[in-house]
Design an enzyme around this catalytic site. Structure first.
Site, PDB file in Angstrom:
ATOM      1  N   ASP A  14      45.555  38.499  63.662  1.00 52.04           N
ATOM      2  CA  ASP A  14      45.621  39.799  63.673  1.00 52.04           C
ATOM      3  C   ASP A  14      45.702  40.407  65.140  1.00 52.04           C
ATOM      4  OD1 ASP A  14      44.277  41.754  61.229  1.00 52.04           O
ATOM      5  OD2 ASP A  14      44.300  42.526  63.159  1.00 52.04           O
TER       6      ASP A  14
ATOM      7  N   ASP B  56      48.303  40.389  54.235  1.00 46.07           N
ATOM      8  CA  ASP B  56      47.753  41.325  53.716  1.00 46.07           C
ATOM      9  C   ASP B  56      48.096  42.490  54.836  1.00 46.07           C
ATOM     10  OD1 ASP B  56      45.957  43.269  52.713  1.00 46.07           O
ATOM     11  OD2 ASP B  56      44.014  42.258  53.411  1.00 46.07           O
TER      12      ASP B  56
ATOM     13  N   GLN C  27      37.232  45.946  53.510  1.00 43.54           N
ATOM     14  CA  GLN C  27      37.727  46.697  52.533  1.00 43.54           C
ATOM     15  C   GLN C  27      36.607  47.748  51.968  1.00 43.54           C
ATOM     16  OE1 GLN C  27      40.518  45.367  50.904  1.00 43.54           O
ATOM     17  NE2 GLN C  27      40.727  43.742  52.024  1.00 43.54           N
TER      18      GLN C  27
ATOM     19  N   CYS D 263      48.546  47.038  49.585  1.00 46.01           N
ATOM     20  CA  CYS D 263      48.148  48.546  49.372  1.00 46.01           C
ATOM     21  C   CYS D 263      49.392  49.445  49.284  1.00 46.01           C
ATOM     22  CB  CYS D 263      46.927  48.837  50.406  1.00 46.01           C
ATOM     23  SG  CYS D 263      47.537  48.939  51.992  1.00 46.01           S
TER      24      CYS D 263
ATOM     25  N   TYR E  24      47.679  38.876  59.303  1.00 46.85           N
ATOM     26  CA  TYR E  24      46.890  40.383  59.036  1.00 46.85           C
ATOM     27  C   TYR E  24      45.412  40.006  58.488  1.00 46.85           C
ATOM     28  CZ  TYR E  24      51.833  41.564  58.755  1.00 46.85           C
ATOM     29  OH  TYR E  24      53.183  41.734  58.988  1.00 46.85           O
TER      30      TYR E  24
HETATM   31  C1  LIG Z   1      45.089  45.609  55.195  1.00 48.53           C
HETATM   32  S1  LIG Z   1      44.054  45.036  56.644  1.00 48.53           S
HETATM   33  C2  LIG Z   1      43.760  43.689  56.129  1.00 48.53           C
HETATM   34  C3  LIG Z   1      42.658  42.936  56.759  1.00 48.53           C
HETATM   35  C4  LIG Z   1      41.968  41.609  56.066  1.00 48.53           C
HETATM   36  N1  LIG Z   1      42.897  40.942  55.327  1.00 48.53           N
HETATM   37  C5  LIG Z   1      40.752  41.896  55.310  1.00 48.53           C
HETATM   38  O1  LIG Z   1      40.828  41.927  54.114  1.00 48.53           O
HETATM   39  O2  LIG Z   1      39.667  42.384  55.836  1.00 48.53           O
HETATM   40  C6  LIG Z   1      45.487  44.872  57.786  1.00 48.53           C
HETATM   41  C7  LIG Z   1      45.340  44.309  59.239  1.00 48.53           C
HETATM   42  O3  LIG Z   1      46.318  44.045  59.907  1.00 48.53           O
HETATM   43  C8  LIG Z   1      46.277  44.175  61.101  1.00 48.53           C
HETATM   44  N2  LIG Z   1      47.708  44.542  61.857  1.00 48.53           N
HETATM   45  C9  LIG Z   1      48.616  45.604  61.437  1.00 48.53           C
HETATM   46  N3  LIG Z   1      49.740  45.277  61.827  1.00 48.53           N
HETATM   47  C10 LIG Z   1      49.574  44.211  62.471  1.00 48.53           C
HETATM   48  C11 LIG Z   1      50.674  43.350  63.160  1.00 48.53           C
HETATM   49  N4  LIG Z   1      51.884  43.589  63.384  1.00 48.53           N
HETATM   50  N5  LIG Z   1      50.384  41.951  63.794  1.00 48.53           N
HETATM   51  C12 LIG Z   1      49.035  41.888  63.852  1.00 48.53           C
HETATM   52  N6  LIG Z   1      48.215  42.313  62.900  1.00 48.53           N
HETATM   53  C13 LIG Z   1      48.583  43.550  62.435  1.00 48.53           C
HETATM   54  C14 LIG Z   1      45.253  45.503  61.289  1.00 48.53           C
HETATM   55  O4  LIG Z   1      44.708  45.322  62.282  1.00 48.53           O
HETATM   56  C15 LIG Z   1      44.426  45.043  60.178  1.00 48.53           C
HETATM   57  O5  LIG Z   1      43.300  44.404  60.519  1.00 48.53           O
END
Ligand SMILES: C[S@@+](CC[C@H](N)C(=O)[O-])C[C@H]1O[C@@H](n2cnc3c(N)ncnc32)[C@H](O)[C@@H]1O
Length: 368
Positions: free
Chosen positions: A238, A293, A189, A320, A217
Site C-alpha cells: 500500500d 482491493d 471499512q 467498490c 492495496y
Molecule cells: C479500498 S482501500 C483498501 C484497504 C484495505 N484492503 C482494507 O480493507 O482496509 C484502497 C487502498 O489502496 C491504497 N492505494 C490506492 N492506490 C494505490 C496504489 N497505486 N499503490 C498502492 N496503494 C494504493 C490506498 O492507500 C488504500 O489504503
C-alpha cells in the site's frame, strides 16, 4: 425548462431512475422502476437528459418514507425512498448488468447479495465540512454546504461527535473526520458488520496450505491478517505509509509490508520476491493467491498486465465500483475463470456497492 411525464424503466448505477423520452435516456433521481413521474428537464445533452422529479403520479409498492430530513438535498444517500429488500435487488442487478454490458461477460456466476444487518446507524466514520459557521455535508451535485445536525446512517457515537463539534464556539473552516473510538486513523471499512462478512467470505474463498499471499492495496492488512494461517508467506502493498506502519506493528515473521505503488511493486519487485520464496523451498512456487482491493478507479492497464503475467492460482478482486471492475474483468478474462461474484451492501441507503469476485487461473504460468 419543460416538465414531462416519464415512466421509469430502471434504476442505473449511481442511483438515478432511467426513463426514455423521444428515444433519449432521461435520468431522474429519487424514482423507482415502474413509477410514473412528472419531472422537470434540467439538463439536455445530445445522448441523454437529466430531470428533477416534480410529482410521483403512480408510485412503486417499494416506495417508503425516508428517515432523514436532509434526504433529497444531501449528496450522501440515494435510496432512502426505497424499501431495503428492493435496494438489495437493485444493487444485485446493477452489478450483473455492468459485468454483462461493460465486461462483456456472458454467464456471470452471481451469488446473492450479502445484506447489512443495520440499514441505518451503520457508519463508523464520516467527514463533515465547516465553512462560515455551517457544519455538514455538501449539497447534491454542488460544493454548497448543508447544515447537518444528525446523520441517520451514522452510528450514535459518530453523531455524538458531530453534536460536540457543533457545540464548540468557533469551529474553524475545514474538514473534520468523526469516528467511533475503536476506529484507526488509516483506511478502514465503514460498516463493521459487513466488513466482518467480507472478511469471512474471503477466508472461505481462499484455499488453505498455500505458499504466498499478496494483498495489494492492503491498507493496514485487513485481509492479509485474516488469511495468515493459510500461507507460508504474506506480502502486503500500500502506498499509505501510515497504514503500512499500522500493519507492521503486530506483524509476525511471515508478514512483509511494503510502502509503495502497487503498479511498481507488482511489476518490478514481486517477480523477484516470489522467486526468492520458491528458491528457498527448492521447488516451484506452487500456490499463490493475489487479493486486490483498489480504490474506485480500479486497476491500471499495467497492473492488469502484471496480474496476467503473475498468473496467481487464486485471484480475489474486491471492488467498490462495478463499472471499473467490469472493465478490468474483461481484460483478465483470457487468463482467469470467474468462479463467483458476490455483491455486499456495505453502504445501505447510498448508491455504493461493494463486490467480491473469485477468479482462478486457467493455466499454470510458464515460468515464475
Ligand atoms: C479500498 S482501500 C483498501 C484497504 C484495505 N484492503 C482494507 O480493507 O482496509 C484502497 C487502498 O489502496 C491504497 N492505494 C490506492 N492506490 C494505490 C496504489 N497505486 N499503490 C498502492 N496503494 C494504493 C490506498 O492507500 C488504500 O489504503
Amino acid at each position: 425548462m419543460r416538465v414531462v411525464d416519464l415512466r421509469i424503466e430502471d434504476v442505473a448505477f449511481g442511483g438515478k431512475g432511467v426513463a426514455r423520452a423521444q428515444g433519449k435516456a432521461v435520468f431522474v433521481p429519487y424514482t423507482i422502476e415502474g413509477e410514473l413521474v412528472s419531472a422537470e428537464i434540467v439538463r439536455e445533452k445530445k445522448q441523454f437528459a437529466e430531470a428533477e422529479p416534480v410529482e410521483v403520479k403512480q408510485s412503486s409498492p417499494n416506495r417508503v418514507a425516508p428517515q432523514c430530513p436532509y434526504f433529497g438535498r444531501c449528496g450522501g444517500c440515494a435510496y432512502q425512498h426505497i424499501d431495503y429488500q428492493h435496494q438489495l435487488a437493485i444493487k444485485w442487478r446493477q452489478v450483473r448488468d455492468a459485468l454483462q454490458r461493460i465486461g462483456k461477460l456472458k454467464d456471470v456466476p452471481m451469488l446473492p447479495i450479502i445484506p447489512s444487518p443495520r440499514q441505518y446507524a451503520y457508519r463508523n466514520r464520516i467527514t463533515v465540512h465547516a465553512q462560515d459557521g455551517t457544519i455538514g455535508f455538501f449539497r447534491r451535485d454542488s460544493h454548497q454546504l448543508i447544515d447537518v445536525q444528525r446523520c441517520p446512517i451514522s452510528r450514535d457515537e459518530v453523531n455524538r461527535a458531530l453534536s460536540e463539534l457543533r457545540e464548540q464556539k468557533h469551529v474553524r473552516d475545514g474538514h473534520y473526520a468523526l469516528r467511533t473510538t475503536s476506529e484507526p486513523r488509516v483506511f478502514s471499512q465503514v460498516n463493521d458488520e459487513v466488513a466482518q462478512a467480507l472478511r469471512d467470505l474471503i477466508i472461505d474463498l481462499v484455499p488453505p496450505n498455500q505458499d504466498l499471499l499478496v494483498d495489494a492495496y492492503c491498507g493496514a492488512g485487513f485481509f492479509a491478517k485474516a488469511l495468515l494461517d493459510k500461507f507460508e508467506r504474506v506480502i502486503g502493498i500500500d502506498w499509505d505509509r501510515f497504514a503500512i506502519a499500522a500493519a507492521k506493528e503486530n506483524a509476525t515473521e511471515k508478514e512483509t509490508y511494503i510502502a509503495g505503488d502497487v503498479e511498481h511493486e507488482l511489476t518490478a519487485n514481486l517477480t523477484a520476491l516470489s522467486r526468492q520464496v520458491s528458491e528457498r523451498k527448492e521447488s516451484d512456487l506452487r500456490e499463490m493467491t493475489l487479493v486486490v482491493d483498489p480504490p474506485a478507479t480500479g486497476l491500471s492497464a499495467n497492473v492488469r498486465k502484471a496480474i496476467v503475467d503473475l498468473a496467481p492460482t487464486t485471484l480475489i478482486y474486491v471492488s467498490c465500483d462495478p463499472p471499473t471492475l467490469a472493465r478490468d474483468l474483461r481484460d483478465l478474462d483470457d487468463q482467469f475463470t470467474i468462479d463467483s461474484v458476490t455483491p455486499l451492501d456495505m453502504f445501505p441507503q447510498t448508491a455504493e456497492i461493494e463486490v467480491v469476485v473469485h477468479l482462478r487461473t486457467k493455466s499454470p504460468p510458464a515460468t515464475r
